[in-house]
Write an enzyme that holds these catalytic residues in place. Structure first.
Site, mmCIF file in Angstrom:
data_model
loop_
_atom_site.group_PDB
_atom_site.id
_atom_site.type_symbol
_atom_site.label_atom_id
_atom_site.label_comp_id
_atom_site.label_asym_id
_atom_site.label_seq_id
_atom_site.Cartn_x
_atom_site.Cartn_y
_atom_site.Cartn_z
ATOM 1 C CB CYS A 1 -23.278 59.896 54.580
ATOM 2 S SG CYS A 1 -23.369 58.153 54.143
ATOM 3 C CB SER B 1 -25.378 63.916 62.843
ATOM 4 O OG SER B 1 -26.243 62.840 62.550
ATOM 5 C CG HIS C 1 -26.005 59.996 51.724
ATOM 6 N ND1 HIS C 1 -26.308 59.337 52.904
ATOM 7 C CD2 HIS C 1 -26.587 61.203 51.825
ATOM 8 C CE1 HIS C 1 -27.022 60.110 53.673
ATOM 9 N NE2 HIS C 1 -27.215 61.267 53.044
#
Lengths: 628, 376
Positions: free
Chosen positions: A376, A320, A363
């Site tokens: 997300c 991420s 989310h």
């Protein structure tokens, strides 16, 4: 009497003949002498000089390596060696026996000496033992009258005061390979050491210095009779590193809470690397004296790779943390603005394929800030389908991923930023859109090193300048630590290594950078993935991005047998935990990347370490201290 | 009957002394002096261990030379066969009891001194030849069957010496003997045939040579074949000489000699040391001195009224000349290294003693040039 006279005449005639022959012989001798001395004299003079003069190489002292404050990281210790010169003693074995009463000598040593005794001319000293304690030296000197042929000599031994803390940066020295010994007579000197890894290797020529030479008159046995001339050796160059040694040790020790981890801390403006650590490490001092095969093999085969600098050579899917790249690519391409929103139901469907968000519940509706703060996946899946892989890859390269910087460690690796061209060229296949989705969240074929991720973040938070990391301060192409105004007064000034100061702006809209940084700050605020690791100290707040890069997906079969969490998997199958961070948020100065191998989760394993090391560097603030 | 013919037997010692060829003695002293200088240098500028010992020996040998010169030649003439026989016996004794040195049995340890009978045999062989040719008239000499005996006179000691093995001395005895044969009346065609025979016989002798002797000969023809082995000596000797140039490196400055690149610098290779330090000029002076001493020998030979003196003086002169030429030729790489010292210069007792004894005998012949020696 006539007969007698005849006899005399005959004798006289023959004598003249023989005398003539003798005269011929004498002339031949004079002619030969003239040939040798007058005609060929010059040639023989050269030969005589070659016979007479033997050039001895004087080894230079290896250059010191110090940190930014002048603290020695690699230095030379006096190494006292005890030697025996066979021709000075009547019985070498007896001398060794006497020596043994003062100094313990193993059977191996004795055998080695006796073997050398047979190989070497008797005037060549044989090293018995090195690394003598000062007490041993004193004891030997005291007993010298009873130890004929024994002498003590001071040589040099490479020493690394910071031991394992700097092992991956400094490296170590070792004996010269036999092939290399032929290249340079200096390298063939007994006991000469050259750099084998890291700085010691990359800067070996600079550190090595210049050999001196002594012209010796030698006799037929090669034994020096007297010295004719001497050129002193030039010590190797002293290298100043950007490292803060004490801080480096702090980082190294902080990483030691994990089984395997690495971290880089650098200056976002100048690219100076303050710490570059990889755990586990090793004590390079052990290598100077030679290391046992068993120890070596154990380290080589350890899955935690104690011999490798994972911070610059370890290539991992960035996970991420890569979302920073995707977000900027989206903003720069004009497809989205910070207020653009995506609804996350916990997954994203592409055709008949379903891509899961890490949060199975979803989310809800997220904008850029929320997408970064909560990491997300769905937001970035959707975004990537809009902008395509090539825009993402371009932004990644702009920010310094997928490339080598010519960093000061040869162990640096380039990572991989996949795109359509790469897929066609290397994999001989077409790019599938599903791969774009994976690449957008730093999975799939994406590979980066912690050094690259720290650089990527630095370029984002320094206002979009093409900063590159470096370790060794030098005049010219790199900044001189003592001379640089940027360093002296701490002015945030962009500095480029690879481009030498020109074309250093990346051309990214500052508003877009600001929008991403807002998201990164939100990561460490309430609800963000690294809230637990936020820095609460005033003016030292940290922004950053967590990352968890998948090693293996937990299969349905495993889920059925109760494996639900990463911790339930064997260590080597768990996810890598990452965190890239910068601080202080209001005026970014330091950037870091922490990577915990198989640490399971970025926010749980990597972020707490980042908290500690980012707080510590701000407290120490090496930038503000004048280098000494 | 014989005694009455000797006219000069009643000269006083002082009168005899006047008849010595002092010019030659002076040249010999100069030559030996060069030797002392070289030995002094060989020891790195010290009289010890060689120069001082050599000077003492020379002084003793010089006295011996004069004493020998004064001895009545007829005593010498009468004891020729006894001396010749004695030296053969000594050579045999060496063969049996000899002291082995340098890979060869050359020395006979008599308790007080060690002697090298081969050096003695050089002189006695020449004496025996002179004695033999003295008794023969020209017609007899030219008969081939009368060559058998002189050949034996030469052959016996040569055989024993080569067997020791001392090829160098053996060859020099043979060369000196042959030159006497040639001078005294050997038909030239026989001599030439002999040379041809000698060349042919080389392959026959070859297997009987010691390895080190074979090495020396092989290396002579190609010293570079073994630059660190047997060729080392000759290569280093040539380097030393050649690097001396015109005027040499200077006294005590010979690098090749002083750094021990030059082997045996105080014995067989002393000329090299001299040539390195004194150059071409020094070498020519030395060769000139030797030539003068040899010319003196010829003159002395011709002074003798009797054939014994003529032949003996000639033979001993040849002996000296062979010493010089073979040794110098050897160190300059013109001849194989055969281990012949440089007369008067090389360090060594027996050689010095015997060379001086030879000169003493020559002087004796000169002093007694008018002696009437019996025909048989």
């Amino acid at each position: 009497m006539d007969r007698d006279q005849e006899k005399i005449d005959f004798f006289s005639r023959r004598s003249f003949v023989i005398g003539g022959l003798q005269a011929l012989g004498m002339s031949a001798l004079v002619g030969r002498l003239a040939w040798l001395q007058l005609v060929e004299g010059e040639k023989y003079r050269t030969l005589a000089e070659n016979n007479r003069i033997n050039v001895r190489i004087l080894p230079p002292s290896r250059g010191q390596i110090v940190d930014r404050f002048g603290v020695p990281l690699a230095t030379n210790l006096q190494n006292f060696q005890v030697l025996v010169t066979p021709e000075q003693t009547e019985d070498v074995e007896e001398t060794l026996e006497n020596l043994q009463k003062i100094l313990p000598l193993s059977d191996r040593i004795v055998q080695r000496v006796l073997k050398k005794l047979k190989q070497n001319p008797s005037y060549v000293p044989i090293e018995i033992r090195g690394n003598l304690e000062w007490e041993d030296v004193a004891e030997i000197e005291l007993n010298m009258p009873h130890l004929p042929g024994i002498s003590v000599q001071a040589g040099e031994l490479r020493s690394y005061p910071y031991k394992d803390s700097t092992a991956h940066i400094i490296g170590y020295v070792g004996r010269v390979s036999e092939a290399d010994q032929l290249k340079d007579p200096l390298l063939a000197l007994p006991g000469f050491l050259v750099g084998k890894t890291a700085i010691e290797k990359k800067y070996d020529l600079e550190l090595r210095g210049k050999a001196g030479k002594a012209e010796m008159e030698v006799n037929v046995h090669g034994r020096p009779v007297r010295e004719l001339s001497r050129t002193a050796a030039q010590s190797g160059q002293r290298l100043v590193l950007s490292i803060d040694a004490e801080y480096q040790r702090f980082v190294q020790q902080r990483l030691a809470t994990e089984r395997s981890a690495s971290a880089v801390v650098m200056d976002v403006h100048t690219g100076e690397v303050y710490a570059c650590a990889s755990h586990p490490s090793f004590d390079p001092n052990a290598f100077s004296g030679g290391i046992s095969v068993a120890d070596w093999e154990q380290m080589r085969d350890d899955p935690a790779q104690p011999l490798n600098n994972k911070a610059v050579g370890g290539q991992y899917p960035p996970g991420s943390t890569f979302k920073i790249v995707t977000a900027l690519a989206g903003l720069e391409s004009g497809f989205i603005d910070p207020n653009w929103t995506v609804f996350c139901p916990g997954h994203y469907d592409l055709g008949n394929m379903r891509f899961h968000c890490w949060k199975s519940g979803g989310h809800g509706t997220v904008n850029l800030n929320g997408a970064l703060a909560h990491s997300c996946d769905t937001y970035f899946y959707k975004l990537s389908t809009m902008i395509g892989i090539d825009r993402i890859a371009d932004m990644a390269r702009t920010l310094g991923l997928g490339d080598v910087y010519g960093f000061d460690l040869g162990e640096e690796r380039g990572g991989l930023i996949p795109d359509i061209k790469w897929k066609r060229k290397v994999k001989k296949d077409v790019w599938h859109q599903g791969e774009t989705l994976n690449a957008a969240i730093g999975q799939g074929d994406d590979l980066s090193t912690p050094l690259q991720l720290a650089t990527m973040l630095s370029r984002v938070v320094n206002g979009g300048y093409k900063v590159a990391p470096w370790l060794v301060a030098r005049d010219g192409d790199k900044m001189d630590l003592t001379a640089s105004s940027a360093l002296r007064n701490g002015t945030p000034k962009p500095f480029s290594v690879s481009l030498g100061g020109s074309d250093i702006e990346l051309g990214i809209d500052p508003k877009h950078l600001r929008a991403v940084m807002d998201g990164l700050e939100a990561v460490c605020r309430q609800g963000g993935t690294a809230y637990a690791s936020r820095i609460v100290e005033e003016n030292m707040e940290m922004g950053g991005k967590t990352g968890t890069s998948q090693v293996k997906r937990i299969s349905k079969a495993e889920r059925a047998t109760g494996v639900r969490r990463q911790e339930d998997l064997p260590w080597h199958l768990r996810h890598h935990a990452l965190f890239v961070g910068y601080a202080p948020t209001q005026a970014p100065r330091y950037a870091c990347c922490v990577l915990v191998d198989h640490g399971a989760g970025g926010s749980t394993a990597a972020a707490p370490i980042a908290h500690d090391i980012m707080l510590e560097i701000q407290k120490r603030d090496p930038k503000a201290k004048p280098p000494s | 009957m014989f005694g009455s013919h000797i006219s000069h037997g009643d000269e006083t010692l002082l009168e005899k002394l006047k008849h010595l060829a002092w010019g030659q003695v002076f040249l010999i002293c100069l030559f030996a002096g060069i030797g002392f200088t070289a030995l002094y240098s060989a020891a790195g500028g010290h009289f010890d261990p060689w120069a001082s010992a050599q000077m003492t020996r020379f002084l003793g040998a010089l006295i011996m030379l004069v004493v020998l010169a004064l001895i009545d030649l007829k005593w010498v003439f009468r004891s020729v066969w006894i001396l010749y026989g004695m030296s053969l016996v000594l050579l045999l004794l060496v063969d049996i009891f000899g002291h082995v040195g340098m890979g060869a049995q050359r020395w006979l340890d008599l308790g007080i001194i060690k002697i090298q009978p081969s050096e003695l045999a050089k002189i006695t062989t020449l004496m025996a030849l002179a004695r033999y040719f003295h008794a023969k008239d020209i017609i007899e000499i030219r008969k081939i069957k009368n060559l058998i005996f002189p050949s034996l006179i030469i052959g016996l000691p040569v055989y024993l010496v080569v067997k020791q093995p001392d090829l160098g001395t053996g060859i020099s005895i043979m060369l000196a003997g042959l030159s006497v044969l040639l001078a005294a009346g050997l038909p030239m065609w026989i001599f030439i045939a002999g040379v041809v025979l000698a060349v042919i016989s080389i392959p026959v002798i070859w297997p009987f040579l010691h390895d080190y002797q074979k090495d020396r000969v092989t290396v002579f023809f190609n010293p570079e074949s073994e630059p660190l082995g047997a060729g080392f000596h000759i290569i280093q000797s040539k380097i030393a000489l050649g690097s001396g140039g015109v005027s040499g490196k200077g006294f005590l400055q010979g690098t090749q000699s002083h750094l021990n690149f030059l082997p045996e610098k105080h014995t067989d290779f002393i000329f090299t040391l001299w040539g390195e330090e004194w150059g071409f000029l020094g070498g020519v002076v030395l060769l000139g001195l030797a030539s003068l001493i040899i010319l003196y020998g010829y003159w002395m030979s011709f002074q003798c009224k009797h054939h014994f003196g003529r032949i003996l003086t000639f033979g001993l002169t040849m002996n000296f000349s062979i010493y010089i030429m073979v040794n110098i030729g050897m160190v300059m790489g013109l001849l194989p290294v055969v281990g012949i010292p440089l007369a008067l210069m090389s360090y060594g007792g027996t050689a010095m003693l015997m060379v001086m004894a030879a000169f003493g005998l020559m002087q004796c012949c000169l002093v007694h040039r008018d002696a009437r020696l019996p025909r048989s």
